[in-house]
Design an enzyme around this catalytic site. Structure first.
Site, PDB file in Angstrom:
ATOM      1  N   LYS A 224       2.758  13.024   2.634  1.00 47.26           N
ATOM      2  CA  LYS A 224       3.149  11.642   2.331  1.00 47.26           C
ATOM      3  C   LYS A 224       4.537  11.347   2.902  1.00 47.26           C
ATOM      4  O   LYS A 224       4.770  10.296   3.488  1.00 47.26           O
ATOM      5  CB  LYS A 224       3.190  11.417   0.819  1.00 47.26           C
ATOM      6  CG  LYS A 224       1.830  11.381   0.142  1.00 47.26           C
ATOM      7  CD  LYS A 224       2.021  10.905  -1.301  1.00 47.26           C
ATOM      8  CE  LYS A 224       0.797  11.156  -2.153  1.00 47.26           C
ATOM      9  NZ  LYS A 224       1.033  10.870  -3.575  1.00 47.26           N
TER      10      LYS A 224
ATOM     11  N   GLU B   3      -6.355  22.040  -6.224  1.00 48.33           N
ATOM     12  CA  GLU B   3      -5.040  21.456  -6.492  1.00 48.33           C
ATOM     13  C   GLU B   3      -4.351  22.164  -7.664  1.00 48.33           C
ATOM     14  O   GLU B   3      -3.124  22.190  -7.759  1.00 48.33           O
ATOM     15  CB  GLU B   3      -5.212  19.958  -6.784  1.00 48.33           C
ATOM     16  CG  GLU B   3      -4.071  19.107  -6.296  1.00 48.33           C
ATOM     17  CD  GLU B   3      -4.367  17.613  -6.362  1.00 48.33           C
ATOM     18  OE1 GLU B   3      -4.679  17.118  -7.465  1.00 48.33           O
ATOM     19  OE2 GLU B   3      -4.278  16.937  -5.332  1.00 48.33           O
TER      20      GLU B   3
ATOM     21  N   HIS C 145     -30.054  27.184   5.241  1.00 49.40           N
ATOM     22  CA  HIS C 145     -30.508  27.129   6.633  1.00 49.40           C
ATOM     23  C   HIS C 145     -29.357  26.754   7.554  1.00 49.40           C
ATOM     24  O   HIS C 145     -29.558  26.210   8.627  1.00 49.40           O
ATOM     25  CB  HIS C 145     -31.656  26.126   6.764  1.00 49.40           C
ATOM     26  CG  HIS C 145     -32.883  26.580   6.051  1.00 49.40           C
ATOM     27  ND1 HIS C 145     -33.990  27.077   6.698  1.00 49.40           N
ATOM     28  CD2 HIS C 145     -33.172  26.669   4.728  1.00 49.40           C
ATOM     29  CE1 HIS C 145     -34.902  27.427   5.821  1.00 49.40           C
ATOM     30  NE2 HIS C 145     -34.438  27.187   4.606  1.00 49.40           N
TER      31      HIS C 145
END
Lengths: 426, 426
Positions: free
Chosen positions: A415, A280, A301
């Protein structure tokens, strides 16, 4: 060079004095810009200030909660919960709460209806306190979960609910502050000049951390020492700035992804905090290193194959703690059917450290730049130090790619779209 | 086009008929190469075979375990546990086990001494069965944890321990097979022509999934239908191949990171399975898309900033399930102090779906290529279908960048280094 709690070892991506010299002046300039700015830089000196009264208030509240609750529910998203959860999960046993702490659960950090329903069912036979954390006081996920939890508390506790609801929010602008005052909820202030991802040392982080049974004074002591030591403007003496410079050099060479890899699964939530901090702060204006995290040896792995031999876009930062709370010794086995008696008597942590060494060597030989950050112990003090170290390094990193480390304009885009769709459903 | 369980929607990275035509012939050739190969391609037709006897054996063992154990401990790493854990966590409540299932815990997937010590302490007052899963039978992490757990079982159960230890391994070459036979442990075979990351539909995945209380017949029915539908060689009719082709086109255009983002936190372990599948299959010879995963909307308030506005190296695959087990309705609140009454009566899942729409629009407008995979319900059937879908897409993806989808030569590098260091400690 002094022994810092964070030992930075540069394996195959060491920077020469020439390179350091090309950065020296810029780093110094940005250092003073940060130190003298009053734009969201309150976190820089926050650990150096006197917080005795705040500590006492939090510690007394922690005692009250210990005595009256089985579960402490934190309602928050992004910077409002990632720091607290990182520390709480890193320093809490894998199974159950600390002996001197209360179990902490999180909600309001997504919109899963199934999770919310099941959480409420889980809480039904337990005593609870809730802490809603939102700087703006209006974040949708948090506000919706708080609406539900608040009614739930009122149904369960009636007039006594107010005593069990704690609000952490902006002291002036937040609608949550008004709700708290009107309804008699206790409230803590998020300093206005500290953004969410830099707020773990404020009440945003400290209250849940303390309730979990973690010593906030040691945690803050680590942050304080980091704040002192990393006030150094000289790149050759400041490890956090050195980390920032190595990252920048690698970024300029075309490495676009940083893998932070650690060797203790308790650090999974710490990874989430770290990803937010760097992602951010740096990811804007078409720039930034993409931050991602792995837990080794689990992921050796899995995605390990890609790191070793895949597209050469990654560099790796290995984070290792020499000691953890608890360990186990490999037992001798008379039968030795697995052929592992040569390891009997050694501890798992010792073998884990060897796995770290092996990983560093293998990846470096595979051509992956490897940075090593070595910490003495996974405890309050060192986590506090490390988190401040990363914050300081991150701010400098963002400056070096010439973006603002403290805004997040891109978070608004989704948003806005979501709100449009919610207000005008088809 | 028929309605497939996986609906692929191409938002702003749709491929034209011209592009499809340039891939058509290659995809068909690789399709027949895969279908006609006998080099680790046993997984392709495995769900189409008759496994009635295996299902009954597993179901009967699940009943035995239900009646005699509180916890089922799976010891495995990489492909030996990621698939089982993905399905188990996706379909188990967030708090506690399924009503008809046994709690499942994992160990041997890393070398944390603290975790091992605390797990054993946690098990002390519970009845347990253990299942060690290792194709080769010699993986260090798993072998060390099995050594510890086996002695623990013998100390607790004496001669009855053998009844509580189950081995899943290669039927011929594995030392674990010999240990099982010598000590009278029940054992299941990992088909030799199926690699770890393609093994979730074999006993590797099915036993832990069944013990968790999940219907393995529905799960396998989903896989079976996928195996039938995705046997289609024609790219214009095969959704898995279309996904592979879009990925390849984006990779060739310089997008080096794929973000798989889902909207239900129960899918976190599914993400880990997906990352191994793609990372280990594609990441070799200096090639491959780096696979990473996010949970929305949590991560929209963290790394979301980077996706929206950071370095343009990412494309995004949004995975959404329309229905989940459980949901919650936003309540009306007379006070409306949060101003959210306009959402009262809507469900969290509905709002979550809107958040998905908003995210897709915002990220697409920000220039991020967005692929959408839409599933009807988060249940056994659809997960089985989806996992097979990804396996088929992954094999084709790897073929398109001309690497072998079924080997993992780079995983050996760190093992070799670690063994050298362990055998010759300083």
């Amino acid at each position: 060079m002094r022994t810092h709690p964070v030992q930075t070892t540069l394996l195959n991506c060491g920077i020469s004095n020439e390179v350091l010299n090309t950065y020296k002046e810029r780093v110094e300039r940005f250092h003073f810009e940060l130190e003298n700015s009053d734009d969201m830089t309150g976190w820089i000196d926050y650990p150096l200030m006197d917080h005795e009264q705040l500590f006492r208030e939090i510690e007394s509240l922690k005692e009250e909660i210990s005595g009256n609750a089985d579960v402490f529910v934190v309602i928050g998203i992004g910077g409002s919960f990632l720091g607290a959860r990182a520390v709480q999960e890193a320093l809490t046993p894998y199974f159950g709460a600390r002996e001197n702490g209360t179990e902490v659960k999180y909600v309001g950090h997504h919109m899963s209806g199934a999770y919310l329903q099941q959480l409420l069912h889980y809480l039904d036979d337990k005593e609870i306190y809730i802490n809603v954390v939102s700087k703006s006081g209006s974040t949708m996920e948090t506000a919706l979960a708080f609406r539900v939890l608040r009614q739930y508390m009122e149904n369960r506790y009636g007039d006594d609910a107010a005593q069990r609801i704690i609000v952490t929010t902006d002291p002036e602008k937040s609608p949550l502050k008004r709700i708290a005052e009107k309804n008699g909820y206790r409230h803590f202030a998020v300093p206005p000049d500290i953004g969410g991802r830099y707020s773990v040392f404020t009440p945003v982080g400290l209250l849940p951390i303390a309730v979990a049974g973690i010593n906030i004074r040691s945690f803050m002591e680590g942050a304080r020492n980091a704040a002192l030591e990393l006030k150094e403007s000289d790149l050759t003496l400041n490890h956090a700035y050195q980390y920032a410079v190595i990252r920048n050099k690698l970024y300029n060479e075309g490495y676009s992804v940083e893998v932070l890899a650690s060797f203790e699964p308790a650090l999974k939530q710490f990874h989430e905090w770290w990803k937010q901090l760097f992602g951010e702060s740096e990811g804007k204006e078409g720039r930034g290193i993409f931050p991602t995290c792995l837990t080794f040896s689990t992921d050796l792995h899995a995605i390990g194959q890609f790191i070793q031999e895949g597209s050469p876009i990654l560099f790796e930062t290995l984070l290792h703690f020499q000691e953890t709370e608890g360990d186990y010794i490999v037992p001798f086995d008379q039968r030795n059917e697995d052929g592992l008696n040569y390891l009997a008597g050694r501890s798992f942590n010792e073998i884990n450290a060897t796995s770290k060494q092996g990983t560093a060597l293998a990846h470096a030989e595979g051509g992956v730049p490897v940075i090593q950050l070595e910490m003495k112990k996974l405890d309050e003090y060192h986590l506090g130090y490390l988190m401040y170290f990363f914050m300081k390094a991150c701010a400098m990193s963002a400056k070096l790619i010439e973006v603002n480390p403290f805004d997040q304009p891109g978070v608004e885009a989704y948003k806005r779209k979501m709100l449009e769709l919610l207000k005008n459903p088809k």
